[in-house]
Motif scaffolding. Sequence first.
Motif, mmCIF file in Angstrom:
data_model
loop_
_atom_site.group_PDB
_atom_site.id
_atom_site.type_symbol
_atom_site.label_atom_id
_atom_site.label_comp_id
_atom_site.label_asym_id
_atom_site.label_seq_id
_atom_site.Cartn_x
_atom_site.Cartn_y
_atom_site.Cartn_z
ATOM 1 N N ASN A 341 9.140 9.880 -3.552
ATOM 2 C CA ASN A 341 9.771 9.159 -3.823
ATOM 3 C C ASN A 341 11.542 9.787 -3.720
ATOM 4 O OD1 ASN A 341 8.477 7.150 -3.299
ATOM 5 N ND2 ASN A 341 8.283 6.819 -5.566
ATOM 6 N N ASN A 396 11.618 1.981 -3.464
ATOM 7 C CA ASN A 396 10.166 3.592 -3.623
ATOM 8 C C ASN A 396 10.491 3.709 -5.024
ATOM 9 O OD1 ASN A 396 12.710 4.586 -3.070
ATOM 10 N ND2 ASN A 396 11.782 5.901 -2.479
ATOM 11 N N MET A 484 8.382 2.052 1.305
ATOM 12 C CA MET A 484 7.195 2.575 -0.056
ATOM 13 C C MET A 484 7.285 2.105 -0.764
ATOM 14 S SD MET A 484 6.437 5.449 0.861
ATOM 15 C CE MET A 484 5.494 6.586 -0.376
ATOM 16 N N ALA A 491 0.908 4.006 -0.788
ATOM 17 C CA ALA A 491 2.008 4.719 -1.472
ATOM 18 C C ALA A 491 0.656 5.673 -2.930
ATOM 19 C CB ALA A 491 3.348 4.684 -2.428
#
Length: 659
Positions: A341, A396, A484, A491
């Motif tokens: 990330n 994310n 994400m 993820a």
Amino acid sequence: MGLMLASLTVLLFGSAVCVFTGGSGKSASLMGCVTSVIAALLAMGAAGTILWTGGESSLRAPWQVPFGSFFIAVDPLSAFFIIAVSLVCALAAIYGTAYLGPYRGKKNLGVSWCFFNLLFASMLLVVLSRNGILFLIAWEAMSLSSFFLVMFEHEKAEVREAGWVYLVAAHVGQACLMFLFILLGGQNANLDFDKFTTPVGAASTLFLLAVAGFGAKAGFVPMHVWLPDAHPAAPSHVSAVMSGVMIKTGIYGLLRMVSLIGAPAAQWWGWTLLIIGAVSGIMGVLFALAQHDIKRLLAYHSVENIGIICLGLGLWLLGVSINNPVLATLGLMGGLLHVFNHALFKSLLFFGAGSVAHASGTRNMDLMGGLGKRMPQTSLAFAVGAAAICGLPPLNGFVSEFLIYIGAFGILAKPGAIGSPAVGGLIALAALGLIGGLAAACFAKVFGIVFLGEPRSEASAEAHEAPRPMLFAMIALAALCILMGLAGPVAVKLVTPVAEQLLGNANVSETSAMACGLLRKISLAGGALLILAGALWGLRSFLLAKRVNSAGPTWDCGYLAPNSRMQYTASSFAWPVIDMFRWLVRPRLHVLFTKGLFPQKADIASHTDDIFRRNLFAPLFRLLSELAQRIHGLQEGRNQLYVLYIAITILVLLLVKVR
């Protein structure tokens, strides 16, 4: 393995061709970009297959180099890092074609693209290597290629200083890695990873060498001092690669070596990473908050996010040492997912910083302002990255930090939770909470000062939107940050094979399923929130469609002569928070008022030095410089004297051997 070898071949071919096209900046950029993208697609195809199947592919061949063989392999851990490296490098190459446009005819862009491809190839080889000598060769190639990229504008004194500091830090770390591999190789005289053995009683020493050697590259405090100088000095697409993925090779190396050394010998292994993570995270965000240079600010945020990753890895080692598989799994998956990330949102933020610096001609935020109206797409993409790095849902950054949070809460909620594991959970929670709050304050400052308000300089007033290749790279990363975040369970599935490899127990799938269940609810809530926001925006557009809209200046409370000096500066916005932590970061405030009834000018400025560089490394470097000057007389330039030194050294070694 064939695809990985093809990827490396394409990169080396592109690197060689770029050197010979240096006279034509456009040809060099095209060749560098095309070969990087092709190599990235090949590498991601190979790595994706390994992650999907959970298998392993290897190649071992004899070579003339001593201490083992040419040994490379792809397993889930390598594949995970290969995907991150390849994705960021491909988008950075696309971004770089437009970013380097103004340098055509002024710089030899062929050399720059040559080193960019070499950096990409060396990072891939680092995560592929399964032999100590090959690993060190790849590590050195990565350090040198990134050094030459940092020195792109070597005519500037601050760039030269940043480059040399980075080179020294890289080789100090590499010295630790050499000792690490020598100890692991032992009496076997073989540095293939599968031949490594941990000497009895040396596990803790090996762990500390790994932390020091790989921590220098990753940017652990206090070994981070090269990072805030090197990242601003490099071109922005290189800064994105260095911050987004290159420093993560330090995390990869630490994970790989811990897996080779074996299970933690004591709880203090986990405590070490927890403390490093808390200190790096808090100090990194505090130093970032005090910066005026937007790229230097983002560099310190890399230190902060490496701290968050370390918090997760610390919980992993702590969970393994106390036989708590849930804590170990959540900590490891949270740390790994934050690696990926951070690669996405930090690359996005460096691309955004490069775009605003490209448009305004400066990296000083106090000379920007009002860029949101002039660069709407850049400002929107930067806003997504800023929200993601603050850990806000449904992006994310929240997903990976959430895993670390529930791991820390889990150890506290366990019946009879007392002692060091509970304290470790409290440290992780307190550090994450403080880091998140300070990061939100920092990026409120950055976005407000850079994109809102009125321009503070003529260049900012005439700024323009970034070229299409730069916008494409930013929009792609912003979309991935959103994707994400909304697909949190997917993820988690991305890092589950890596966690299974490193933990090697059946509880990983159960813990992963539990985390996916929680994230599924959050993803549904985040998706509903976005749908609601979209519906309200559509309703607003519909209601205003038939109305005449007029634009006018912002209401100025009746003041007839507003100007940019009435706005907050980066310093004034952050000062209340910095002042709260003045005992820690030691800021300096300079105030100058002119005398008289109607003073025409007054100055106030704040500056925050890196206390580790000022109080630790600067005195050390001065001492080493003085020592070098004193022994300089030994190097007089006469060959006879050097032959005498060699003879004396050989004699001493013979005496030691005979004894």
